[in-house]
Motif scaffolding. Structure first.
Motif, PDB file in Angstrom:
ATOM      1  N   GLU A   1       0.838  -1.215   0.000  1.00  0.00           N
ATOM      2  CA  GLU A   1       0.000   0.000   0.000  1.00  0.00           C
ATOM      3  C   GLU A   1       0.866   1.256   0.000  1.00  0.00           C
ATOM      4  O   GLU A   1       0.570   2.231  -0.702  1.00  0.00           O
ATOM      5  CB  GLU A   1      -0.903   0.026   1.230  1.00  0.00           C
ATOM      6  CG  GLU A   1      -2.063  -0.959   1.191  1.00  0.00           C
ATOM      7  CD  GLU A   1      -2.725  -1.149   2.555  1.00  0.00           C
ATOM      8  OE1 GLU A   1      -3.826  -1.698   2.576  1.00  0.00           O
ATOM      9  OE2 GLU A   1      -2.113  -0.764   3.585  1.00  0.00           O
TER      10      GLU A   1
ATOM     11  N   LYS B   1      -2.041  11.576  -2.661  1.00  0.00           N
ATOM     12  CA  LYS B   1      -1.757  10.172  -2.927  1.00  0.00           C
ATOM     13  C   LYS B   1      -1.651   9.876  -4.424  1.00  0.00           C
ATOM     14  O   LYS B   1      -2.216  10.581  -5.255  1.00  0.00           O
ATOM     15  CB  LYS B   1      -2.873   9.302  -2.342  1.00  0.00           C
ATOM     16  CG  LYS B   1      -2.767   9.126  -0.844  1.00  0.00           C
ATOM     17  CD  LYS B   1      -3.816   8.136  -0.367  1.00  0.00           C
ATOM     18  CE  LYS B   1      -3.866   8.124   1.147  1.00  0.00           C
ATOM     19  NZ  LYS B   1      -5.078   7.451   1.627  1.00  0.00           N
TER      20      LYS B   1
ATOM     21  N   TYR C   1       0.395   3.993  -2.876  1.00  0.00           N
ATOM     22  CA  TYR C   1      -0.174   5.320  -2.648  1.00  0.00           C
ATOM     23  C   TYR C   1       0.869   6.431  -2.485  1.00  0.00           C
ATOM     24  O   TYR C   1       0.573   7.597  -2.703  1.00  0.00           O
ATOM     25  CB  TYR C   1      -1.068   5.301  -1.414  1.00  0.00           C
ATOM     26  CG  TYR C   1      -2.258   4.392  -1.565  1.00  0.00           C
ATOM     27  CD1 TYR C   1      -3.145   4.563  -2.643  1.00  0.00           C
ATOM     28  CD2 TYR C   1      -2.507   3.364  -0.669  1.00  0.00           C
ATOM     29  CE1 TYR C   1      -4.233   3.716  -2.807  1.00  0.00           C
ATOM     30  CE2 TYR C   1      -3.596   2.526  -0.830  1.00  0.00           C
ATOM     31  CZ  TYR C   1      -4.453   2.704  -1.907  1.00  0.00           C
ATOM     32  OH  TYR C   1      -5.523   1.876  -2.079  1.00  0.00           O
TER      33      TYR C   1
END
Lengths: 681, 681
Positions: free
Chosen positions: A345, A362, A349
Motif C-alpha cells: 500500500e 496520494k 499510494y
C-alpha cells in the motif's frame, strides 16, 4: 582563583546565615537554601530567548533539584516574584552589561538581571563587573527585589525581578572569543564544530541535549520500571560479519586478527532471548563506516529492544506506549495506536516505504480512464498486464510552480527512474495546459479531474509503465513538489505535526542488485516469514512477506524490527537454501536456536534522527553533543589523525600509502559553506 | 511451529475469556489477565534455587508488569496461593519431568510445578510433555490449584500451588546440550564462555544481570530525575592521546589516519562543563588495551559524572547519595557519609592506597620500643631519620599459620619489596617463638605486645627500613595473612559487609618511573592542586597534594575523580613547566578553559567491579553479559578473527606478519582450568 574562592566562602556563609528565613537545607558549601523550590510557571512565548529549557521540558511536579551539592542557592532562570526578599547566591556567565547599572547573568536555566549598587562603598563591585569581558564566569550574592514599576520585562521569565548585588566573585575571566556567543548560530557549520563547547551554550543546543536526555530517561523508566525490561550492555568489540563492508575494523595484538565495531547488537539481543533474559533493552552505540554520507554519523545510537513470547502486535503496542510515555510535554499530545499500512500500500499510494503522511497527494491509478485511448505511450503501457497509468495531483501546483521547476522535476524523474512525466496544468479558469489537452475529449478530461480531485490551479503529474518505477517516480515527485511549494511559502506540511506510521508486510527477500536471479534478505536473515506465507517459502520464496515492521515519523524511518526466526531448521533453510550463505559462519547462532530458543522479536529506534525530528532540528548533528563532520572528522580535535609508525607495531599493521599521497587533500576544509549537506533524507 | 502457535491462540483465547473473572486487562494476544499482580512475599531462603531474582531485587510497591505485551498471563515464579482458582497461561523451559505426573517449568522469575492430568482424554498432553527433551520451550494453559496437603514444598516460593494443565503448545524443541543446565556453574570458564547463552540461564547470572540493570536504573533516576543531571553521549571514535599506549586504534578511510577508542570521556566531560551543561552524566563505554591482564576487560563501563560550581565535599555527598539511593534492598543498609582517610594515613596504617577496612590489623610504628636496641638491623634502621620499625599483629596467626606459610610470606616480601620480615609467634602460653626472643628483654617484649595488642596465639610481623617499602610490605602481608586465615576457615572479613572509604589528599605528581628526577601526574594533568598547596606548586611541586579522591569498597578501588583545573594559565603551567608536555597537543583544551570555564569537578565509578563486589561475584566477568576472556577473546564467536586482505584495502593498512607465525599459538585454548585468573585485585 581558587584562593579567592576559598576566602570568600566564609563571608557568604556568614551573610546568608544571618538572614536564614524560609530555608530548609544546606548544601556542601554550607549555603543555606530552600530545598527544591517548586514554581508555577507562566506560559512562555516561543520567541523568548534564553528561557529555561528545563522549564519547557519538565512538569513542575517532577522538577529536579538543580542546586544540590553546588555553590549556589538558585539557578539564574528559576527566580520569580515569589523569591522577593530572599538572599540568593547564583553562578553564571556574563551575557551583557548595561548602562554601568545592570549585568545580565546566564546559566543553562535562563537569564537574570543583576542590579549593581551605585553608592560609593560598592564601587569595587561595579568596577569588577564592568571591567570583565563577556562570557566571564562570576558568582553573585544578593537580594531578590522587584523591578521598579514599568521596568518589568514580560519577554523574560525572570523579568519582574532583579538581584541587588552584595558580593561578587570572579570565578574565571573569558579571553577573546572567536565570535560573539549570541549570534553564534549564524556561524558556519565548520566554526560551530571547531568551537563546539561554545556552540553548545546556545539556547537551542541546550534545549536539544536536555530534551534528548529527558526522553531517554523516560524511555528507560517505561521499559525498566513499568515493564520489567533488563538493561544489558553488549560488546562493541566483536567479530567481523562476513561481507560487513561497513564495519570498522580494530586491530588486536594478535597478528592478523581484528575485532570489528558492530552495526547493531542484533546477534547479542537474540542470544539474550535464548539465555532467558525475557526482555532486553539497551541504548546502544552502533557503528557504520559509510564514508561521507550527509546526515549519517560513523557512530550513532539506537534504542535496542527485544522480548520473548511476543508477536508483532505486542511489539507495536509496546513501542506506542514507549513513545507516548516519553513524549515531551511541550510538543503536544500524540494518539495511539499509530496507523498502519502495508509495504505494498505504501508503494501504491506514496511510492516509497516511508510515506510522509502529514499531507495527502496520494498516487492514483487512472488506468481505467485510458482503457480505450489512442494516445500511443498510454495505450502501450496499458496493453501489458503489469503496467498502468498513475498520477498525483499537486494542489495549487499550477499556480505556484514555474516551467523551470516542472522541467527540473521531469528531468529528474527521467534520470532517476527512467520515467517520462506528462504534465497537466489546470489554469485558473479550469482549462488545460498540457500536451494531452488536444488528445483527450472533454469527457475524458472531466473523468480524469474527478478521479484525481483536481481543481483549477492544480497540477497533475502522470506517468505510465511498470508498477514500481511509476510509483517510485510519482512518490519522489510528490515530495519534491511539497518542498518546492514550501520554499514558496505555501503551507503543505504542518511543521509542528507528528505523524507516526507503521509499515508492515515487507517482502522477506529481494533480488540481489548485481545478480537479480539470486535473492538476498530485504532486512536481515533472522527475520521470520509472515505466518500466512510460511509454505510459500519452499516454493516461491520471492513472494514471501516477512514479519518485519518499520516505524515512520513524518516521512523518516525512525525504527525497524521484526519477529525473528526461532526455529533452527527454518533458520538453516533460509541461510543455506535461499541465501546460499556459508552456514558455518553463523553456526553459533544455529546452535543457540537449537538449545531452547523462545519465540522472540524486537525493534531498534534510531535515537539521533528521532530526537532531531522532535526537536525540529535540521540535522542529527544538532542533537549530538560532539558530532563528526560529514566526512567523519572531529573538527575540534582533528580526529582521525596520523599515528606514529611505532604505535602501530603492537598491532602488527602498517599503513599502505597510496601511490599519490592524499595527505594534502585530507587537510582541505571539508564543510561546505552552506548547510546543504546536513539535512534529513 | 509458527503455524501451530497461530492455530492454538484462538483456542486459548476462548478458554480464558470463558473464565475471565477477577481480570482487568488484555494484552496483545488477547490474553485476559490481572494487570500487574502485587504480591506479598515471604522471606526467601538464600539456598533456594531458582527463586525469582526480581522478587529479591525490587520492592513490591514498584513491581514492573512482566507480562505486558506477551503471550502469557503470568510468569512462572510469581504465582502464589492468591492465584488459586485462576486460569493462567505461562511460558517457560522444561527444567525437569517427574513420575510421568509433573513437569517443572522455569522462566527468569522462578519455577512452577505443572500437574499433568492422568485421565485418558489428556493422554496427548502427557505424551507431548514427557517426550520433550529438557530445556525445550512450551506454553501451558491451566488452572492454579493448591497442592494436596503434605505435598507443599516450602523451599520453593511457588511450593504451595501447582498448575493443572489444560493445554500445552510446544514452542521449540531443545536438541542435545553440551552439558546439563543445572550443574552448569561447575563447568570450566571456557565452556561457560563458549555457550554463554546457556550459562546466562543460571540463577546467579540472571540475578547478576538484573541487579546491574536495576542499580543502573536507580542511579539514573537519582542523577537525572532528582538532581537535574543531563545524560550526554560522547564519541568513542576520537583522537589518539599522545603516548596513549593503551588505546585501540581504528583505521579510517583516509590513508594513515586513525581514530582511537578512548579510555574515558575525560576531555569531553570537561568541555561539557565549559559548554554550560552544568551537570553531566553518562554510563560510558570505555576501552583499554592492556593485553592479557586478569579481571580486566578491553571494553568496560563507567558511570561518568561531572558538575560545575562544586567542591570536593559536594561530589562526595553526591556520590554517597547516589550509592545509597541505588543500593539493592536485599544487601542491607549502608550508612553515609562514608569515612574518609588521607593517602598518607592509608599508606601509614594499611600500606596501600585502597585499604580493606573490613578488618583492623593496622600497621603500628614500634620504633620507640627499639630506640636503645643492640639489634644490628633495627639500630641501623633507626639511625636514619626517614626509617622506622613497624609491625602488624595477625590475631590467631601463630595458631593458624604453618612454617611453610610464613616462609612463603617472608620470601614474597623479600622479592616484591626487598624487605626482610622478622616473625614473632606467640605460643599458647604467651612465650615467644622468634629470632628476636633472645635479643629482647622481657620488659621490651612486654612493651612490644602492649603496643601491638598482641596476645597468646597471635603472630607479629616486623620490618624495618624506609617508610614506603616498609608500609607496602606490611600492607601486602596484612592482606595475604587474611586470605591464608580465611582459607583455613577463620572468619577475618565479613563477606556480607560493605565498607566504603574515601581516600583523599593524594600527591598531585609522582616521580617518573624511568626518570625519577622528572615528575608525572599521579592521576591526570587536569587534576587541581589542593588549595592549601597552591603556592608550593611553583616551588616544590613534588610536595603538592591534589584534589583527587578515590572511592574504595572492601579494598577495591571502585571510583576516582577530582576537582579539575579551570584556569587556563594554571593548566598551561602544569602542562608546560612541570610535565614538560608539548602544549600544542592539548591546545584546544587550554583554549576552552580560556573561554569562560566554570569551576568544575567529577568522578567516574567503575561499574563492572562495583556490581561484581555487590553481587559477591568472583570476577567482573560474572556481571558482564558477554565478557572477553583474559586474553581479550570472545570465545563464542572467536573474535578477534582474521580479515581478508581486500577488506583492509579501504583502510590503507596491511598486516605485518611476525617472522615466526604465532597463528598456532593463537589457536591454543587460553583459559586456565582453574578460575585462578579471574579474581579481583
Amino acid at each position: 582563583m581558587l584562593l579567592i574562592m576559598s576566602c570568600r566562602i566564609s563571608n557568604i556563609v556568614h551573610k546568608i546565615l544571618v538572614s536564614s528565613i524560609r530555608r530548609e537545607s544546606t548544601n556542601s558549601f554550607g549555603l543555606v537554601r530552600k530545598k527544591c523550590v517548586r514554581l508555577s510557571l507562566p506560559i512562555l512565548s516561543n520567541t523568548t530567548q534564553w528561557i529555561s529549557t528545563d522549564h519547557r521540558l519538565c512538569s513542575q511536579k517532577n522538577m529536579p533539584d538543580q542546586n544540590s551539592f553546588a555553590s549556589r542557592t538558585h539557578t539564574c532562570g528559576e527566580m520569580r516574584c515569589t523569591h522577593i526578599g530572599e538572599q540568593v547566591t547564583i553562578c553564571g556567565w556574563i551575557q551583557y552589561q548595561r548602562h554601568g547599572l545592570f549585568v545580565i547573568l546566564r546559566d543553562f536555566s535562563g537569564l537574570i538581571q543583576i542590579l549593581i549598587p551605585q553608592d560609593e562603598s560598592a564601587g569595587h563591585l561595579k568596577k569588577t563587573l564592568f571591567d570583565l569581558p563577556l562570557e566571564s564566569v562570576v558568582r553573585v550574592t544578593g537580594n531578590v527585589v522587584p523591578r521598579p514599576p514599568g521596568q518589568e520585562n514580560s519577554e523574560m521569565p525572570t523579568g519582574e525581578i532583579e538581584v541587588q548585588a552584595q558580593d561578587i566573585e570572579v570565578l574565571n575571566i573569558c579571553k577573546k572569543l572567536p565570535f560573539e556567543i549570541k549570534d553564534f548560530v549564524k556561524k558556519s557549520e565548520a566554526l560551530r564544530m571547531q568551537y563546539r563547547y561554545l556552540d553548545l551554550r546556545s539556547v537551542q543546543m541546550q534545549y536539544n541535549l536536555r530534551l534528548r536526555s529527558r526522553m531517554v530517561m523516560k524511555m528507560k523508566e517505561y521499559l525498566c520500571n513499568l515493564h520489567g525490561f533488563v538493561d544489558v550492555e553488549t560488546p562493541t568489540l566483536f567479530k567481523r560479519t562476513p561481507g560487513g563492508a561497513k564495519e570498522f575494523v580494530v586491530p588486536s595484538r594478535e597478528p592478523g586478527r581484528f575485532y570489528s565495531l558492530p552495526q547493531s547488537p542484533q546477534q547479542f539481543k537474540q542470544l539474550l532471548m535464548v539465555a532467558g533474559i525475557d526482555r532486553y533493552f539497551q541504548v546502544a552505540r552502533c557503528y557504520r563506516d559509510e564514508g561521507s554520507k550527509p546526515d549519517r554519523q560513523p557512530e550513532f545510537t539506537q534504542v535496542d529492544i527485544e522480548m520473548s513470547f511476543v508477536d508483532q502486535a505486542g511489539i507495536r503496542k509496546l513501542i506506542e506506549g514507549l513513545i507516548q510515555y516519553s513524549w515531551p510535554e511541550d510538543k503536544g499530545q500524540i494518539g495511539v495506536p499509530f496507523p498502519s499500512i502495508t509495504y505494498s500500500e505504501a508503494m501504491q499510494y506514496y511510492g516509497i516505504d516511508k510515506p510522509d503522511t502529514r499531507f495527502e497527494w496520494k498516487i492514483i491509478d487512472i488506468s481505467e480512464g485510458f482503457r480505450n485511448t489512442d494516445i500511443g505511450f498510454l495505450r502501450d503501457a496499458l496493453s501489458k498486464p503489469e503496467e498502468s497509468v498513475r498520477a498525483i495531483c499537486v494542489p495549487d501546483g499550477a499556480k505556484q510552480l514555474k516551467s523551470k521547476d516542472i522541467e527540473f522535476l521531469r528531468k529528474n524523474s527521467r534520470a532517476q527512474f527512467n520515467q517520462e512525466v506528462t504534465v497537466v496544468a489546470l489554469k485558473p479558469d479550469g482549462s488545460w495546459k498540457s500536451p494531452l489537452s488536444k488528445l483527450l475529449t472533454e469527457e475524458q478530461k472531466h473523468l480524469l479531474c474527478q478521479a484525481t480531485q483536481a481543481k483549477a490551479g492544480d497540477l497533475l503529474l502522470l506517468t505510465a509503465g511498470e508498477h514500481e518505477p511509476v510509483c517510485r517516480a510519482l512518490g519522489k515527485l510528490r515530495l519534491q513538489c511539497a518542498e518546492l511549494l514550501e520554499s514558496r511559502g505555501v503551507a503543505v506540511r504542518d511543521s509542528s505535526a507528528f505523524h507516526f506510521l507503521w509499515v508492515v508486510d515487507f517482502p522477506l527477500f529481494l533480488p540481489k542488485e548485481d545478480e537479480p536471479d539470486k535473492l538476498e534478505s530485504a532486512h536481515h536473515p533472522f527475520t521470520a516469514p509472515h505466518p500466512q506465507d510460511a509454505l510459500l517459502l519452499y516454493t516461491q520464496p520471492d513472494k514471501v512477506r516477512s514479519q518485519h515492521y518499520d516505524l515512520v515519523l513524518n516521512g523518516s524511518e525512525i525504527g525497524g524490527g521484526s519477529i525473528r526466526i526461532h526455529n533452527a531448521e527454518l533458520q538453516q533453510y533460509v541461510l543455506e537454501k535461499i541465501l546460499k550463505e556459508d552456514k558455518r559462519l553463523l553456526s553459533h547462532l544455529i546452535e543457540a536456536l537449537d538449545s531452547g530458543a523462545p519465540p522472540h522479536g524486537g525493534i531498534a529506534l534510531g535515537l539521533d534522527r528521532f530526537i532531531a525530528i522532535i526537536a525540529g532540528a535540521p540535522s542529527i548533528r544538532d542533537v549530538i553533543a560532539f558530532p563528526k563532520s560529514y566526512r567523519g572528522r572531529d573538527l575540534m580535535s582533528n580526529a582521525p589523525d596520523f599515528v606514529a609508525a611505532e604505535d602501530l607495531v603492537p598491532y602488527h599493521i602498517s599503513v599502505s600509502w597510496p601511490a599519490v599521497s592524499q595527505e594534502a587533500e585530507g587537510e582541505q576544509p571539508e564543510i561546505p559553506a552552506s548547510g546543504k549537506g546536513f539535512n534529513h533524507t
